[in-house]
Motif scaffolding. Structure first.
Motif, PDB file in Angstrom:
ATOM      1  N   UNK A  57      80.560  48.023  53.380  1.00 21.33           N
ATOM      2  CA  UNK A  57      81.416  47.280  54.018  1.00 21.33           C
ATOM      3  C   UNK A  57      80.966  45.450  54.035  1.00 21.33           C
ATOM      4  N   UNK A  58      79.620  45.755  54.810  1.00 20.00           N
ATOM      5  CA  UNK A  58      78.836  44.254  54.338  1.00 20.00           C
ATOM      6  C   UNK A  58      79.245  43.655  53.312  1.00 20.00           C
ATOM      7  N   UNK A  59      78.570  44.234  52.497  1.00 22.32           N
ATOM      8  CA  UNK A  59      78.197  43.686  51.497  1.00 22.32           C
ATOM      9  C   UNK A  59      78.794  43.490  50.344  1.00 22.32           C
ATOM     10  N   UNK A  60      80.454  44.068  50.605  1.00 24.77           N
ATOM     11  CA  UNK A  60      81.331  43.381  50.325  1.00 24.77           C
ATOM     12  C   UNK A  60      81.929  41.636  50.828  1.00 24.77           C
ATOM     13  N   UNK A  61      81.949  42.198  52.043  1.00 24.15           N
ATOM     14  CA  UNK A  61      82.397  40.834  52.754  1.00 24.15           C
ATOM     15  C   UNK A  61      81.820  40.069  53.144  1.00 24.15           C
ATOM     16  N   UNK A  62      80.075  39.915  52.909  1.00 28.74           N
ATOM     17  CA  UNK A  62      79.647  38.624  51.897  1.00 28.74           C
ATOM     18  C   UNK A  62      80.012  38.407  51.076  1.00 28.74           C
ATOM     19  N   UNK A  63      79.877  39.409  50.435  1.00 28.01           N
ATOM     20  CA  UNK A  63      80.421  38.420  48.826  1.00 28.01           C
ATOM     21  C   UNK A  63      81.787  37.282  48.727  1.00 28.01           C
ATOM     22  N   UNK A  64      82.621  38.189  49.699  1.00 26.04           N
ATOM     23  CA  UNK A  64      83.622  37.610  49.617  1.00 26.04           C
ATOM     24  C   UNK A  64      83.645  36.279  50.107  1.00 26.04           C
ATOM     25  N   UNK A  65      83.094  35.832  51.633  1.00 28.43           N
ATOM     26  CA  UNK A  65      82.792  35.171  52.137  1.00 28.43           C
ATOM     27  C   UNK A  65      81.989  34.096  51.585  1.00 28.43           C
ATOM     28  N   UNK A  66      80.827  34.189  50.943  1.00 32.37           N
ATOM     29  CA  UNK A  66      79.723  33.430  49.946  1.00 32.37           C
ATOM     30  C   UNK A  66      80.956  33.115  48.736  1.00 32.37           C
ATOM     31  N   UNK A  67      81.748  33.942  48.170  1.00 30.23           N
ATOM     32  CA  UNK A  67      82.676  33.252  47.086  1.00 30.23           C
ATOM     33  C   UNK A  67      83.452  32.187  47.749  1.00 30.23           C
ATOM     34  N   UNK A  68      84.363  32.321  48.394  1.00 30.80           N
ATOM     35  CA  UNK A  68      85.143  31.013  49.136  1.00 30.80           C
ATOM     36  C   UNK A  68      84.365  30.419  49.432  1.00 30.80           C
ATOM     37  N   UNK A  70      81.443  28.911  48.777  1.00 30.71           N
ATOM     38  CA  UNK A  70      80.388  28.366  48.012  1.00 30.71           C
ATOM     39  C   UNK A  70      81.801  27.595  47.054  1.00 30.71           C
ATOM     40  N   UNK A  71      83.141  28.053  46.577  1.00 31.35           N
ATOM     41  CA  UNK A  71      84.415  27.034  46.526  1.00 31.35           C
ATOM     42  C   UNK A  71      84.623  26.196  47.247  1.00 31.35           C
ATOM     43  N   UNK A  72      84.666  26.560  48.380  1.00 28.49           N
ATOM     44  CA  UNK A  72      85.138  24.959  49.491  1.00 28.49           C
ATOM     45  C   UNK A  72      84.054  24.295  49.196  1.00 28.49           C
ATOM     46  N   UNK A  73      82.644  24.356  49.300  1.00 26.60           N
ATOM     47  CA  UNK A  73      81.870  23.725  49.168  1.00 26.60           C
ATOM     48  C   UNK A  73      81.648  22.587  48.452  1.00 26.60           C
ATOM     49  N   UNK A  74      82.484  23.225  46.999  1.00 32.43           N
ATOM     50  CA  UNK A  74      82.413  21.755  45.739  1.00 32.43           C
ATOM     51  C   UNK A  74      82.528  20.922  46.216  1.00 32.43           C
ATOM     52  N   UNK A  75      83.589  20.764  46.428  1.00 33.34           N
ATOM     53  CA  UNK A  75      84.368  19.353  46.543  1.00 33.34           C
ATOM     54  C   UNK A  75      83.374  17.928  47.167  1.00 33.34           C
ATOM     55  N   UNK A  76      83.623  18.856  48.440  1.00 40.07           N
ATOM     56  CA  UNK A  76      82.234  17.879  49.862  1.00 40.07           C
ATOM     57  C   UNK A  76      81.014  18.105  49.987  1.00 40.07           C
ATOM     58  N   UNK A  77      80.693  18.139  48.398  1.00 38.91           N
ATOM     59  CA  UNK A  77      79.178  18.591  48.089  1.00 38.91           C
ATOM     60  C   UNK A  77      79.506  17.246  46.783  1.00 38.91           C
ATOM     61  N   UNK A  78      80.799  16.849  46.147  1.00 36.44           N
ATOM     62  CA  UNK A  78      80.286  15.734  44.934  1.00 36.44           C
ATOM     63  C   UNK A  78      80.658  14.634  45.816  1.00 36.44           C
ATOM     64  N   UNK A  79      82.021  14.398  46.320  1.00 34.40           N
ATOM     65  CA  UNK A  79      82.390  13.134  46.953  1.00 34.40           C
ATOM     66  C   UNK A  79      81.720  12.406  47.664  1.00 34.40           C
ATOM     67  N   UNK A  80      81.046  12.861  48.436  1.00 34.18           N
ATOM     68  CA  UNK A  80      80.468  11.936  49.197  1.00 34.18           C
ATOM     69  C   UNK A  80      78.771  11.022  48.320  1.00 34.18           C
ATOM     70  N   UNK A  81      78.522  12.003  47.079  1.00 39.13           N
ATOM     71  CA  UNK A  81      77.687  11.917  45.930  1.00 39.13           C
ATOM     72  C   UNK A  81      78.386  10.404  45.469  1.00 39.13           C
ATOM     73  N   UNK A 103      75.356  22.482  53.973  1.00 35.54           N
ATOM     74  CA  UNK A 103      75.682  23.397  52.845  1.00 35.54           C
ATOM     75  C   UNK A 103      75.266  24.678  53.710  1.00 35.54           C
ATOM     76  N   UNK A 104      73.849  24.313  54.343  1.00 31.82           N
ATOM     77  CA  UNK A 104      72.668  25.748  55.422  1.00 31.82           C
ATOM     78  C   UNK A 104      74.146  25.779  56.147  1.00 31.82           C
ATOM     79  N   UNK A 105      74.062  24.782  56.529  1.00 33.61           N
ATOM     80  CA  UNK A 105      75.297  25.378  58.039  1.00 33.61           C
ATOM     81  C   UNK A 105      76.101  26.029  57.583  1.00 33.61           C
ATOM     82  N   UNK A 106      77.067  26.154  56.720  1.00 39.28           N
ATOM     83  CA  UNK A 106      77.555  27.552  56.699  1.00 39.28           C
ATOM     84  C   UNK A 106      77.634  28.344  55.999  1.00 39.28           C
TER      85      UNK A 106
END
Length: 129
Positions: A57-68, A70-81, A103-106
């Protein structure tokens, strides 16, 4: 100007590294999570290691959380730069460092999300509720 652009590209690549890793590992863990409880690879906490069911359960759930996440972090990682393109090295470095800190906090916050899901799904002994 060339030095500033080269540094900006370096910082952009560095700031895209963590979201990229989260997306990659997230997708991998959703499809092919570590099968056996082990001390070296996977989402390893006391609760996730209670038994095979909590581990899976934990492996799959962590995978879902990280995947989502990571995708959400892309725009806030590019836009300020993009907003500091062509600025001095100090400004670009500071903005890149702040983006990396967010990113580290997330990423570390995902531990609390997965642990909460484990506690909602399993009792303290690892039995499904």
């Amino acid at each position: 100007m060339i030095v500033n652009i080269a540094f900006w590209i370096f910082v952009l690549a560095f700031d895209l590294l963590l979201p990229g890793v989260m997306i990659g590992f997230g997708k991998e863990f959703m499809k092919n999570p570590p099968r056996e409880i082990n001390p070296g690879y996977g989402y390893r906490t006391t609760m996730s290691s209670k038994n095979q069911e909590t581990w899976d359960f934990a492996q799959r759930y962590m995978g879902e959380v990280w995947y989502k996440a990571g995708k959400v972090l892309l725009i806030p990682s590019i836009l300020p730069l993009l907003l500091v393109l062509g600025r001095d090295v100090g400004t670009v470095g500071l903005v890149g460092m702040i983006a990396c800190g967010v990113q580290l906090v997330v990423m570390l916050g995902s531990i609390a999300v997965v642990e909460r899901a484990l506690r909602k799904t399993f009792d303290k002994n690892g039995n499904r509720l």
